[in-house]
Design a protein around this motif. Sequence first.
Motif, PDB file in Angstrom:
ATOM      1  N   GLN A 139       0.826  -1.204   0.000  1.00  0.00           N
ATOM      2  CA  GLN A 139       0.000   0.000   0.000  1.00  0.00           C
ATOM      3  C   GLN A 139       0.866   1.263   0.000  1.00  0.00           C
TER       4      GLN A 139
ATOM      5  N   ALA B 213       6.262  10.647   2.615  1.00  0.00           N
ATOM      6  CA  ALA B 213       5.468   9.462   2.304  1.00  0.00           C
ATOM      7  C   ALA B 213       6.326   8.199   2.355  1.00  0.00           C
TER       8      ALA B 213
ATOM      9  N   GLY C 281       3.530   5.996   3.783  1.00  0.00           N
ATOM     10  CA  GLY C 281       2.339   6.452   3.087  1.00  0.00           C
ATOM     11  C   GLY C 281       1.258   7.038   3.977  1.00  0.00           C
ATOM     12  N   ARG C 282       1.554   7.268   5.231  1.00  0.00           N
ATOM     13  CA  ARG C 282       0.554   7.872   6.124  1.00  0.00           C
ATOM     14  C   ARG C 282       0.356   9.338   5.757  1.00  0.00           C
ATOM     15  N   PRO C 283      -0.878   9.819   5.779  1.00  0.00           N
ATOM     16  CA  PRO C 283      -1.141  11.213   5.386  1.00  0.00           C
ATOM     17  C   PRO C 283      -0.448  12.232   6.288  1.00  0.00           C
TER      18      PRO C 283
ATOM     19  N   THR D 208       3.188  12.481   5.284  1.00  0.00           N
ATOM     20  CA  THR D 208       3.303  13.158   3.989  1.00  0.00           C
ATOM     21  C   THR D 208       3.110  14.659   4.141  1.00  0.00           C
TER      22      THR D 208
ATOM     23  N   LYS E 103       1.646   2.114  -3.490  1.00  0.00           N
ATOM     24  CA  LYS E 103       0.475   2.704  -4.147  1.00  0.00           C
ATOM     25  C   LYS E 103       0.361   4.189  -3.796  1.00  0.00           C
ATOM     26  N   HIS E 104       0.521   4.502  -2.509  1.00  0.00           N
ATOM     27  CA  HIS E 104       0.448   5.907  -2.086  1.00  0.00           C
ATOM     28  C   HIS E 104       1.593   6.726  -2.666  1.00  0.00           C
TER      29      HIS E 104
END
Length: 88
Positions: A2, A44, A49-51, A54, A5-6
Motif C-alpha cells: 500500500q 510518504a 504512506g501515512r497522510p 506526507t 500505491k500511495h
Amino acid sequence: MQAIKHLGIASLLTAGLVTTGCANMSDTDRRIGTGAGIGAVTGAIISGGRPGGTALGAVLGAGAGYLYDRERKRYYYYDRHGRRVYRY
C-alpha cells in the motif's frame, strides 16, 4: 504494497503540479513548491504512506525551499532595467 500505491499517487500528483503553470511563478514560488513536493514524497516514503507523515514532509520541505530561496537571493539583485545582476 500500500505504501508503493500511495507513493505512486503522490508522485503523479507532484508531477502534475510541477508541469502545470510553473512558467508564471516567481523564483520564490518555484523553490517553495519544489521543496514541498520533494518533502511530501520523502515524508510518504519514511512514514509508509501515512497522510500525516506526507503532510509534515511537505511543510518541512516548503520551509527548506523558502530558506534556500533566501540564501540564493543574497547573491543577486535587480538593476533599474529589471535585469538580474549577480554579486560575486
